[in-house]
Design an enzyme around this catalytic site. Structure first.
Site, PDB file in Angstrom:
ATOM      1  N   GLY A  18      -6.772 -20.329  -7.002  1.00 53.66           N
ATOM      2  CA  GLY A  18      -6.112 -19.242  -8.009  1.00 53.66           C
ATOM      3  C   GLY A  18      -5.032 -18.253  -7.087  1.00 53.66           C
TER       4      GLY A  18
ATOM      5  CB  ILE B   8      -8.593 -12.050  -7.733  1.00 53.90           C
ATOM      6  CG1 ILE B   8      -9.006 -11.028  -8.770  1.00 53.90           C
ATOM      7  CG2 ILE B   8      -9.952 -12.189  -6.999  1.00 53.90           C
ATOM      8  CD1 ILE B   8      -9.799 -11.278  -9.884  1.00 53.90           C
TER       9      ILE B   8
ATOM     10  CG  HIS C 238      16.794  10.251   5.258  1.00 53.30           C
ATOM     11  ND1 HIS C 238      17.201   9.070   4.990  1.00 53.30           N
ATOM     12  CD2 HIS C 238      17.537  10.913   6.355  1.00 53.30           C
ATOM     13  CE1 HIS C 238      17.423   8.624   6.197  1.00 53.30           C
ATOM     14  NE2 HIS C 238      17.775   9.421   7.044  1.00 53.30           N
TER      15      HIS C 238
END
Length: 462
Positions: free
Chosen positions: A179, A183, A439
């Protein structure tokens, strides 16, 4: 079954995870008399077996990588290895602190907390610990558990789920991860940082396949650079034990071997045997079906979180639980725009997004009505200092609002808050371009991307 008829709660909640406890806290805050029933620990999957502990592992992995790479910043440090017991102590300490705080919150809001395994016994009651708890309204929030595939038995030793991976007493030498969604890539990232040789097997054609294709390709490039292997576009066929590990065979006959196999193909709803169907609650493949206000087909019953077929994210559970509590308290509620929910995958580099993908935008508005712009983090000073690479991609309806923000790079999850406002307030690029970003920060990259999209790029080529 004993029935304490003297107490009828305004709201009885079955399940104390993200959706359940959010509804309990908000409901009590609004003056509802709330009972919260949980068989394990308040906080559910996210706090104890999901979001929080996995991110602690990922941070430990980040520290390991920083130790290995310190010399490029002029710092002499040595990496001696991973003390997995120490990692777990750190992780468990984070969880314990948050758990204690949550318990205090539940108590301070005067929520009646009942520990035990509840079962829906009527449209207005839940049975738990031999007692019938009555409520004017019931909220189902029983969550989810890791899924597997037919014939693939998770043994907790060689073939494991994410629950097992979080408490593994060793760093595996090698791992196959079945998978390539959130996860899977998060564990791949953490384990690689710990020193594991990782191979991801994903049946679809990209890692994190629900993200914009550009984000997937950027992550794949970064993973290749890190030495994380992956096989895409071919589905799993079988797994079998070898002498000292596991062998995985794919549909095309390709084989992979490793010490452990992590099954990370998603999570399924916890609804079986809890009385939902017996009380007439409409279901589909184990999920409880709801409308946009989280109402089931039974007027006195609502459902939220991983139990319903919406995005499986803790913050979605929070929002759904709050929506139910506010609706029951008589407040005006607005349905959740799930496209407007921020999504973050906390691997290295991070993947963050809000809104829709470029492909989805073209499908909705037409290819000639969609403008996409990419801003490379190489032009961002803070990202350069942090030595991270990646991009911010904006998807805009031509001459209209920004409908998708897709970001890849370290710490991009921290930028998704502003991206969420841009999408949800239907901001025009020129409106965002007027805002002044500090910045050097990574948030500047989001500002610079909108400057470019508004036709006045600063630190970017025309």
């Amino acid at each position: 079954m004993a029935n304490d008829a003297s107490t009828v709660f305004d709201l009885v909640i079955l399940g104390g995870g993200s959706g359940g406890y959010a509804a309990a806290l908000r409901g009590a805050q609004l003056g509802l008399d709330v009972a919260l029933i949980e068989k394990d620990k308040v906080g559910g999957t996210c706090l104890h077996r999901g979001c929080i502990p996995t991110k602690a592992l990922l941070h430990a992995g980040e520290i390991a990588d920083q130790a290995r790479e310190s010399e490029q910043f002029g710092v002499k440090a040595s990496f001696e290895g991973i003390d997995i017991a120490g990692v777990h102590k750190y992780k468990d300490g984070v969880v314990a602190g948050l758990y204690k705080g949550l318990q205090g919150l539940v108590a301070s809001r005067k929520v009646t907390y009942i520990e035990g395994e509840g079962r829906l016994s009527s449209p207005t009651s839940v049975d738990v610990n031999g007692r019938r708890v009555e409520g004017r309204h019931i909220l189902l929030a029983t969550g989810s558990v890791p899924k597997s595939l037919p014939g693939l038995d998770i043994d907790g030793n060689r073939i494991i789920s994410s629950d097992h991976a979080l408490v593994l007493d060793r760093v595996p030498k090698s791992a196959i991860i079945l998978g390539g969604g959130v996860i899977g890539v998060e564990f791949a990232s953490a384990w690689k940082s710990f020193g594991t040789e990782v191979t991801i097997v994903e049946g679809l054609k990209h890692l994190v396949p629900v993200e914009d294709e550009n984000s997937s390709k950027l992550l794949e490039r970064a993973f290749r650079k890190r030495g994380i292997k992956f096989n895409l576009g071919t589905f799993f066929q079988k797994a079998e034990y070898t002498q000292d590990g596991v062998k995985v065979t794919l549909a095309d006959g390709k084989e992979f071997e490793a010490e452990v196999l992590l099954v990370a193909i998603g999570r399924g709803p916890v609804s079986q045997g809890l009385g939902y169907e017996e009380q007439g609650v409409a279901m589909d493949r184990g999920y409880v079906l709801v409308d946009e206000y989280m109402r089931t087909n039974v007027p006195t019953i609502s459902a939220v979180g991983d139990l319903v077929p919406t995005l499986q994210l803790a913050h979605v559970g929070f929002a759904e639980g709050i929506l139910v509590a506010e609706r029951l308290a008589g407040l005006k509620t607005v349905p959740i725009d799930y496209d407007g929910v921020p999504r973050v995958t906390y691997c290295h580099p991070e993947v963050a997004s809000v809104g829709i993908t470029e492909a989805k935008a073209k499908e909705i508005y037409g290819a000639d009505k969609v403008v996409a712009l990419k801003y490379n983090l190489a032009g961002n000073g803070r990202s350069k200092i942090l030595n991270t690479a990646g991009e911010i991609k904006l998807v805009q309806v031509k001459d209209g609002a920004v409908v998708g923000v897709h970001m890849v790079g370290d710490r991009m999850g921290e930028q998704v808050g502003e991206a969420q406002l841009i999408y949800n307030w239907e901001a025009l690029p020129a409106e965002v371009a007027q805002l002044i970003h500090a910045h050097p920060t990574q948030s500047e990259a989001l500002g610079e991307a909108h400057l470019a999209l508004a036709g006045k790029p600063l630190h970017a080529h025309d």
